[in-house]
Design an enzyme around this catalytic site. Structure first.
Site, PDB file in Angstrom:
ATOM      1  N   ASP A  16       1.257  -1.466  -0.032  1.00 21.75           N
ATOM      2  CA  ASP A  16      -0.222  -0.071  -0.234  1.00 21.75           C
ATOM      3  C   ASP A  16       0.659   1.227   0.250  1.00 21.75           C
ATOM      4  O   ASP A  16       0.370   2.109   0.070  1.00 21.75           O
ATOM      5  CB  ASP A  16      -0.662  -0.400   0.945  1.00 21.75           C
ATOM      6  CG  ASP A  16       0.073   0.483   2.503  1.00 21.75           C
ATOM      7  OD1 ASP A  16       0.530  -0.728   2.893  1.00 21.75           O
ATOM      8  OD2 ASP A  16      -0.492   1.291   2.990  1.00 21.75           O
ATOM      9  N   GLU A  17       2.485   0.712  -0.283  1.00 22.47           N
ATOM     10  CA  GLU A  17       2.549   2.161  -0.345  1.00 22.47           C
ATOM     11  C   GLU A  17       4.404   1.887  -1.443  1.00 22.47           C
ATOM     12  O   GLU A  17       4.759   1.348  -1.650  1.00 22.47           O
ATOM     13  CB  GLU A  17       3.526   2.492   1.575  1.00 22.47           C
ATOM     14  CG  GLU A  17       4.330   3.323   1.561  1.00 22.47           C
ATOM     15  CD  GLU A  17       4.983   3.909   2.692  1.00 22.47           C
ATOM     16  OE1 GLU A  17       5.975   4.699   2.882  1.00 22.47           O
ATOM     17  OE2 GLU A  17       5.224   2.606   3.567  1.00 22.47           O
TER      18      GLU A  17
END
Length: 504
Positions: free
Chosen positions: A105-106
Site C-alpha cells: 500500500d505504499e
C-alpha cells in the site's frame, strides 16, 4: 538536493481495513480491525473509527477487543489486498518508470523520470498528484494520502501529515517549515533508544536536532549515524527512487494457539515451514547459503540458530536437514509459541555441495519481550504469503510500531509481497475452524457473502457485495453443502465507478 518537488510518496489510508469496508457495505463507517482472530492474534491494521478507541497496529487482538468490543474483527484477505495493490501500482507506473514499492500500500515515485518530468514545476507536480488520487479513488473506491517534496525523506513525512485522504506539497526551500516542529521520532533512524539519548541532551524536535553541533552527534552515535541524523534533520536526503530492490532473505513463521511441547509435533511443523520457505524461494528463482531457525519459547524469549552452507541451495532436503539440526540445539522444555524458518545470503543460482558440509555456523539470541512489540517488519511478506497456523496472525502493515532504519520508514518492508502470488484463503491454516470472520463465501441459493461468525455448529453469513446495499444475515449449519469458500470480488467492477460511501 533537487530543485523541484519531483518525489511523490503515496500511502493508502488504513489499507487492509479500508479494503474490508469497501468490500462489505454493512461495515462502512464502523470500526473494523483486521488481524489474527485467535487468542494470540495481533492487529494488522484498524480503521480510523477503531483508532478512536486506541486500537493500533501490532496490538494484541485481546487488548483491541477490550478497547473496542463492538468492532468487526476480521481475518486478513491478502488476495484481495494484492488485487487492489496491483491496480494502484499500475496507476503509479503510468506516472513514471521509477516506482519503488515499499509494501502493498505504499510507494515512492520519481515524477521527473516520467513522461511529464521535463519542465516539471510545483504546480505541475501538484496537478499530477491530484489526478492520481482521483484515479485511485475511481479504480478502487479507496482513499490515499500523498506527499510531494524534493526528497524521499520529506515526501514520506509530508504524506504522514496529509493523512487521512490528503495531499501535502513541500516546495523547494520550505522543508524546515514542515520538519522543524516535529518530534525527532518522525525521522528515519530515530527509534526509542536514539530518541532517549537525544532527550537527555535536550533535543526533542527535528529543528533542535538540525541546530545541534554535528560533531557532537558523531561523538554520540558514530560517524555514519550521527552525520545522517544531522543531514536528515536539515531535510538533506539524496537517495534515489529505486524501481527494483534485491531481497536479502526469504522467511516464514507461525504463532501457535497452544504452546508446542511434543517433539514430533515440532518436527512436523519445521518440515511444513521449510517446505513453505523453499516454495517461496523457488518461486522467486533464488537460492541461499544461510539457513535460519527462529524459536520463541513459552516465556517469550526468542532464540535463533543459523548455519552457512558452502554453496547456495534451493533443495528442500538440504534445508529441512539443516533446520532439524539447528532446532536440536535448542531446549524448548516448557513449550514453543512460535517457529520460523528462513534462508538468507540469497543468490540467483543453486550450486549443491556434494558433501553437504557446513562452512560455518552462527548462533544468536534475542531476549524475551512483548510479542506484539517483537513483531518483525521483515516478516510482512511472509504474512502476505501465508497466514499463521492456529491463529491467522499476520505481520503488521502500514502503521506497525517498529524501530526505524535509516533506509526505510519503520512501517514497511520493501520486500513485501516480493515472492509469488498470494494463495487463496485456506481455512486449514487457522486450526480446526472451518469458517472465520471476514472469509469470502458463496451460497448456491443466496449468492456471495462473507462470514460474520461461527460456533456451536452454526455459521452466520451476511450476503452483500461491494456495490450492493448492506445485506441480510442468515445462519446455516457449518457443514451445509451449499456453502463454499470463494475468491474475493473486485471492489470496483471494470467500467464502473466507485462503490457507494457510508453515507450513500
Amino acid at each position: 538536493m533537487r530543485q523541484k518537488p519531483g518525489i511523490l510518496h503515496l500511502d493508502m489510508d488504513a489499507f487492509y481495513a479500508s479494503v474490508e469496508q469497501a468490500a462489505k457495505p454493512s461495515l462502512r463507517g464502523k470500526p473494523v480491525v483486521v488481524g489474527g482472530v485467535g487468542g494470540r492474534g495481533v492487529v494488522a491494521t484498524a480503521s480510523y473509527e477503531a483508532r478512536r478507541f486506541g486500537v493500533r497496529s501490532a496490538m494484541p487482538t485481546a487488548e483491541a477487543r477490550r478497547r473496542c468490543p463492538n468492532a468487526a474483527f476480521l481475518i486478513p484477505r491478502f488476495t484481495a489486498y494484492r488485487d487492489v495493490s496491483e491496480r494502484v501500482m499500475g496507476l503509479l507506473g503510468q506516472l513514471s518508470p521509477l516506482v519503488e514499492p515499499l509494501s502493498l500500500d505504499e510507494a515512492f515515485v520519481d515524477l521527473e523520470a516520467g513522461p511529464h518530468g521535463e519542465g516539471l514545476d510545483t504546480a505541475g507536480a501538484t496537478e499530477l498528484a491530484v489526478r492520481l488520487r482521483a484515479d485511485i479513488r475511481a479504480a478502487t473506491g479507496l482513499t490515499a494520502s500523498v506527499g510531494l517534496a524534493t526528497s524521499k525523506l520529506v515526501a514520506k513525512i509530508a504524506s504522514e501529515a496529509a493523512k487521512p485522504d490528503g495531499l501535502v506539497v513541500v516546495p523547494p526551500g520550505e522543508e524546515h517549515a514542515l520538519l522543524d516542529p516535529l518530534p525527532v521520532r518522525a525521522l528515519w533512524g530515530v527509534g526509542p533508544a536514539t530518541a532517549e539519548h537525544l532527550r537527555k541532551v535536550g533535543i526533542t524536535t527535528i529543528g533542535e536536532l538540525g541546530a545541534a553541533d554535528p560533531d557532537e552527534l558523531v561523538r554520540m552515535f558514530g560517524q555514519a549515524h550521527g552525520r545522517g541524523l544531522h543531514d536528515h534533520a536539515l531535510g538533506i536526503d539524496d537517495r534515489p527512487v529505486v524501481a527494483e530492490r534485491d531481497a536479502k532473505s526469504v522467511s516464514v513463521e507461525d504463532t501457535f494457539e497452544v504452546d508446542l511441547v511434543d517433539r514430533a509435533r515440532v518436527s512436523a511443523e519445521l518440515d511444513r515451514l521449510a517446505a513453505r520457505c523453499v516454495e517461496r524461494l523457488r518461486a522467486a528463482g533464488r537460492s541461499g547459503r544461510t539457513v535460519v531457525v527462529k524459536m520463541r519459547r513459552y516465556d517469550f524469549s526468542t532464540l535463533t540458530r543459523s548455519e552457512t552452507l558452502r554453496a547456495p541451495t534451493d533443495d528442500l532436503a538440504v534445508v529441512r536437514e539443516t533446520v532439524h539440526r539447528l532446532a536440536a540445539q535448542v531446549d524448548f522444555t516448557g513449550g514453543l509459541r512460535l517457529l520460523g524458518v528462513g534462508v538468507a545470503s540469497l543468490a540467483d543460482f543453486a550450486q549443491q555441495d556434494l558433501f553437504g558440509e557446513v562452512a560455518g555456523a552462527e548462533v544468536g539470541f534475542a531476549g524475551g519481550g512483548d510479542e506484539a512489540a517483537d513483531l518483525e517488519v521483515g516478516k510482512a511478506a511472509d504474512a502476505a504469503a501465508a497466514p499463521a497456523a492456529g491463529t491467522g496472525e499476520p505481520a503488521p502493515d502500514e502503521e506497525a510500531a517498529a524501530e526505524p532504519s535509516p533506509e526505510h520508514s519503520p512501517e514497511h518492508n520493501p520486500e513485501d509481497g516480493a515472492y509469488g502470488p498470494v494463495p487463496v484463503f485456506h481455512p486449514g491454516r487457522f486450526g480446526n475452524a472451518k469458517w472465520l470472520p471476514g472469509q469470502d463465501v458463496t451460497h448456491t441459493a443466496y449468492g456471495p457473502g462473507w462470514v460474520q461468525g461461527s460456533g456451536v455448529g452454526r455459521v452466520t453469513v451476511r450476503f452483500e457485495t461491494p456495490g450492493s446495499p448492506p445485506g441480510r444475515v442468515r445462519t446455516f449449519p457449518v457443514d451445509d453443502p451449499d456453502l463454499t469458500a470463494s475468491a474475493p470480488l473486485p471492489l470496483v467492477a471494470e467500467g464502473e465507478g466507485e462503490p457507494p460511501t457510508a453515507e450513500g
